[in-house]
Design a protein around this motif. Structure first.
Motif, PDB file in Angstrom:
ATOM      1  N   CYS A  60      34.038 -66.723 -73.535  1.00 17.26           N
ATOM      2  CA  CYS A  60      35.166 -66.425 -74.427  1.00 17.26           C
ATOM      3  C   CYS A  60      35.356 -67.555 -75.429  1.00 17.26           C
TER       4      CYS A  60
ATOM      5  N   VAL B 245      39.745 -58.240 -71.372  1.00 14.25           N
ATOM      6  CA  VAL B 245      38.850 -57.761 -72.439  1.00 14.25           C
ATOM      7  C   VAL B 245      37.415 -57.634 -71.913  1.00 14.25           C
ATOM      8  N   GLN B 246      37.007 -58.553 -71.055  1.00 17.47           N
ATOM      9  CA  GLN B 246      35.638 -58.544 -70.551  1.00 17.47           C
ATOM     10  C   GLN B 246      35.389 -57.422 -69.544  1.00 17.47           C
TER      11      GLN B 246
ATOM     12  N   HIS C 257      37.301 -59.508 -83.732  1.00 18.88           N
ATOM     13  CA  HIS C 257      37.762 -60.064 -82.466  1.00 18.88           C
ATOM     14  C   HIS C 257      38.139 -58.942 -81.496  1.00 18.88           C
ATOM     15  N   ASP C 258      38.217 -59.305 -80.227  1.00 17.61           N
ATOM     16  CA  ASP C 258      38.432 -58.310 -79.167  1.00 17.61           C
ATOM     17  C   ASP C 258      39.859 -58.246 -78.642  1.00 17.61           C
TER      18      ASP C 258
ATOM     19  N   ALA D  49      41.482 -62.785 -71.667  1.00 18.04           N
ATOM     20  CA  ALA D  49      40.016 -62.867 -71.783  1.00 18.04           C
ATOM     21  C   ALA D  49      39.338 -62.032 -70.704  1.00 18.04           C
TER      22      ALA D  49
ATOM     23  N   THR E 161      29.570 -62.346 -76.245  1.00 15.50           N
ATOM     24  CA  THR E 161      30.717 -63.239 -76.316  1.00 15.50           C
ATOM     25  C   THR E 161      31.993 -62.456 -76.573  1.00 15.50           C
ATOM     26  N   THR E 162      33.030 -62.794 -75.815  1.00 14.86           N
ATOM     27  CA  THR E 162      34.359 -62.243 -76.049  1.00 14.86           C
ATOM     28  C   THR E 162      35.044 -63.138 -77.065  1.00 14.86           C
ATOM     29  N   ARG E 163      35.578 -62.519 -78.114  1.00 11.28           N
ATOM     30  CA  ARG E 163      36.239 -63.285 -79.166  1.00 11.28           C
ATOM     31  C   ARG E 163      37.701 -62.867 -79.248  1.00 11.28           C
ATOM     32  N   LEU E 164      38.577 -63.844 -79.103  1.00  4.69           N
ATOM     33  CA  LEU E 164      40.009 -63.600 -79.216  1.00  4.69           C
ATOM     34  C   LEU E 164      40.540 -64.286 -80.466  1.00  4.69           C
TER      35      LEU E 164
END
Length: 187
Positions: free
Chosen positions: A35, A185-186, A74-75, A182, A2-5
């Motif tokens: 995300c 970042v991915q 977070h990313d 998002a 999971t991408t976390r912002l």
């Protein structure tokens, strides 16, 4: 994975235009599969006005340490920057000034920001929608080693009504800004 912002506004004012516009960028980020976005309010992380004597006497505030942990979890960051007299808010400056200091274990908080991706947006009642603040906050965050994405959006307050962006083109740009962070970042 999971991408976390992380997302927050540089205004803690109730009904802030920036907090309202930020919701569209969050929706854009969350539209990207995998995300999730954590929206915070800087009121929940109070910090005194930075003063070296205060830091020497008391060290880094616990709230600053908690905020640094959130950044580490977070990313990337969605940041909505209001414009005060052509500049970003003292709240943004003070928050990051504290976060760049040494933690109790001696590590410098700036290490967290090295190439940390951030997407910028702004809303202001003025005709340029906070564009001047975006130039200043971009320069400031770049100095702190953030990786500030080139895309940014400024929304004039006349294009926001009851929490929604009324100009479809601007709404799409803000949505795409969140989605773009998002996706960046991915990749």
């Amino acid at each position: 994975m999971t991408t976390r912002l992380l997302a927050f506004s540089g205004s803690t004012r109730h009904g802030s235009l920036n907090s309202q516009v930020l919701q569209t960028a969050i929706a854009g980020a969350e539209s990207v599969a995998g995300c999730t976005v954590t929206l915070i309010n800087l009121n929940d992380y109070p910090m005194p006005l930075y003063n070296g004597d205060d830091e020497q006497a008391h060290g880094m505030p616990e709230t600053t340490q908690k905020l640094l942990r959130l950044f580490e979890e977070h990313d990337g960051l969605l940041l909505a920057s209001p414009e005060y007299n052509g500049f970003f808010t003292p709240l943004i400056k003070n928050t990051f000034d504290w976060m760049t200091r040494n933690e109790p274990d001696g590590r410098n908080g700036m290490r967290v920001f090295k190439r940390y991706p951030v997407a910028l947006l702004s809303s202001s009642p003025g005709i340029v929608g906070g564009l001047r603040s975006l130039m200043m906050v971009r320069m400031y965050l770049s100095n702190l080693n953030f990786l500030v994405l080139p895309e940014q959006v400024a929304v004039t307050g006349q294009k926001v009504h009851e929490g929604k962006i009324t100009d479809e083109r601007l709404e799409q740009q803000v949505f795409a800004l969140g989605a773009g962070l998002a996706e960046w970042v991915q990749n």
